[in-house]
Design a protein around this motif. Structure first.
Motif, PDB file in Angstrom:
ATOM      1  N   ALA A 116       0.812  -1.220   0.000  1.00 58.31           N
ATOM      2  CA  ALA A 116       0.000   0.000   0.000  1.00 58.31           C
ATOM      3  C   ALA A 116       0.845   1.268   0.000  1.00 58.31           C
ATOM      4  CB  ALA A 116      -0.938   0.004   1.208  1.00 58.31           C
ATOM      5  N   ASN A 117       2.059   1.189   0.564  1.00 58.61           N
ATOM      6  CA  ASN A 117       2.843   2.421   0.680  1.00 58.61           C
ATOM      7  C   ASN A 117       4.229   2.334   0.050  1.00 58.61           C
ATOM      8  OD1 ASN A 117       4.494   1.021   2.478  1.00 58.61           O
ATOM      9  ND2 ASN A 117       3.617   1.945   4.297  1.00 58.61           N
ATOM     10  N   GLY A 167      -3.109  -2.238  -7.136  1.00 60.84           N
ATOM     11  CA  GLY A 167      -3.113  -1.732  -5.772  1.00 60.84           C
ATOM     12  C   GLY A 167      -3.072  -2.837  -4.737  1.00 60.84           C
ATOM     13  N   SER A 168      -2.822  -2.440  -3.515  1.00 57.71           N
ATOM     14  CA  SER A 168      -2.800  -3.371  -2.383  1.00 57.71           C
ATOM     15  C   SER A 168      -4.213  -3.876  -2.110  1.00 57.71           C
ATOM     16  CB  SER A 168      -2.271  -2.660  -1.140  1.00 57.71           C
ATOM     17  OG  SER A 168      -3.202  -1.667  -0.724  1.00 57.71           O
ATOM     18  N   SER A 195      -6.132  -3.314   0.459  1.00 65.37           N
ATOM     19  CA  SER A 195      -7.005  -2.215   0.908  1.00 65.37           C
ATOM     20  C   SER A 195      -7.338  -1.264  -0.235  1.00 65.37           C
ATOM     21  CB  SER A 195      -6.338  -1.446   2.057  1.00 65.37           C
ATOM     22  OG  SER A 195      -5.111  -0.883   1.649  1.00 65.37           O
ATOM     23  N   GLU A 196      -6.386  -1.050  -1.118  1.00 63.37           N
ATOM     24  CA  GLU A 196      -6.624  -0.151  -2.252  1.00 63.37           C
ATOM     25  C   GLU A 196      -7.612  -0.752  -3.241  1.00 63.37           C
ATOM     26  OE1 GLU A 196      -2.354   2.255  -2.357  1.00 63.37           O
ATOM     27  OE2 GLU A 196      -2.508   0.293  -3.305  1.00 63.37           O
ATOM     28  N   LYS A 227     -11.067  -0.330  -1.760  1.00 62.36           N
ATOM     29  CA  LYS A 227     -11.507   1.058  -1.922  1.00 62.36           C
ATOM     30  C   LYS A 227     -11.908   1.344  -3.364  1.00 62.36           C
ATOM     31  CE  LYS A 227      -9.907   5.844  -1.362  1.00 62.36           C
ATOM     32  NZ  LYS A 227      -8.753   6.724  -1.033  1.00 62.36           N
ATOM     33  N   LYS A 228     -11.113   0.854  -4.316  1.00 62.37           N
ATOM     34  CA  LYS A 228     -11.388   1.107  -5.729  1.00 62.37           C
ATOM     35  C   LYS A 228     -12.702   0.485  -6.162  1.00 62.37           C
ATOM     36  CE  LYS A 228     -10.257   2.719  -9.795  1.00 62.37           C
ATOM     37  NZ  LYS A 228     -10.195   4.184 -10.021  1.00 62.37           N
TER      38      LYS A 228
END
Length: 301
Positions: free
Chosen positions: A129-130, A212-213, A215-216, A219-220
């Motif tokens: 994620a980061n 994305g991760s 969590s991403e 969210k997406k």
């Protein structure tokens, strides 16, 4: 039977002043009894701040180790001692020390999917994620990224001004996704957006609509108006996706997106861990302090 087990776990959790953390890739029943569900970054932050005395970490060993590194005063239990991570096993502290000598000017960035010993040999950790944010924050233009070559390759494609040398490790689950899988999906679901994890191979990422991760991706999916969505990460994520988006249909990019280690934890295991205080995570304090520094540099961003 399942409901009786859930009731027992809730009772034990209260008696033992425990909190249950579960990764998004755990089986549905385990996610249902968790106090918090999330990816590595979210659960790491939660572990630092829980008020309970005991953390039951439903995931794999490196995740429970991370919780202990960040919350040394807590008792951390891993319900299944054999729940490991093949990618984390692809790099050892000894091998990393040897490799660092070949790259004396490089900053060592360690993916959180690694052992405490490896984190202790690294300069800063990152999660999927980061990772991009972490790499961009580093002053040096020379990076040694361990252990995931696929995540490193993705970051390298996004950051052109740094030399990123990568360890040759990989996630055995995400790395299974093939171009044949991609071709089948594109032929049968030509308009459905494809969302993939950066642990997938570069040739898969190249054709994705979103990278994305865990969590991403979650969210997406909320943001998308599409009713059919292709998911290219471990199948456990479907629990949250279906719960949050009951009006949408999710198709896995491959039928092999199941992590055997993540699926080892059952309700019985959680109950046993709580009842008998088994599989406590212990880390040498010298190692823990060094690993803590690598993790806290990441979290401070």
């Amino acid at each position: 039977m399942i409901e009786d087990m859930k009731s027992k776990i809730l009772r034990l959790k209260k008696e033992k002043k425990a909190v249950i953390l579960a990764h998004n890739y755990q089986i549905d029943e385990v996610q249902e009894i968790a106090d918090y569900i999330g990816d590595s970054l979210a659960l790491s932050k939660i572990a630092m701040n829980v008020k309970e005395d005991t953390i039951v970490f439903c995931g794999v060993k490196f995740m429970a180790e991370t919780a202990k590194i960040l919350a040394p005063d807590k008792k951390v239990l891993l319900p299944v001692a054999e729940a490991g991570c093949p990618m984390a096993d692809m790099v050892t502290a000894e091998n990393l020390r040897k490799t660092k000598k070949e790259y004396p000017e490089a900053v060592v960035v360690c993916y959180v999917n690694s052992s405490a010993d490896v984190k202790a040999e690294s300069d800063i950790c990152c999660t999927s994620a980061n990772a991009l944010e972490v790499i961009k924050s580093i002053d040096s233009d020379k990076i040694l990224f361990v252990p995931d070559r696929n995540l490193a390759s993705y970051i390298k494609s996004q950051v052109k001004d740094k030399q990123i040398d990568m360890w040759q490790g990989f996630c055995i689950v995400h790395n299974r996704v093939s171009e044949d899988n991609l071709s089948y999906i594109k032929e049968n679901y030509p308009v459905a957006p494809i969302l993939v994890h950066p642990e997938c191979r570069p040739e898969i990422i190249e054709h994705a609509d979103f990278v994305g991760s865990t969590s991403e991706i979650i969210k997406k999916v909320k943001e998308l108006k599409d009713k059919k969505i292709i998911i290219g990460t471990e199948e456990g994520i479907l629990y949250t996706l279906k719960k949050q988006n009951p009006d949408k249909e999710f198709i896995l990019l491959s039928n092999k997106l199941a992590c055997v280690n993540m699926k080892k934890t059952t309700l019985q295991d959680v109950s046993n861990a709580l009842e008998n205080d088994i599989n406590r995570i212990e880390i040498d304090e010298t190692i823990r302090e060094k690993a803590y520094n690598s993790l806290i540099r990441m979290i401070s961003l």
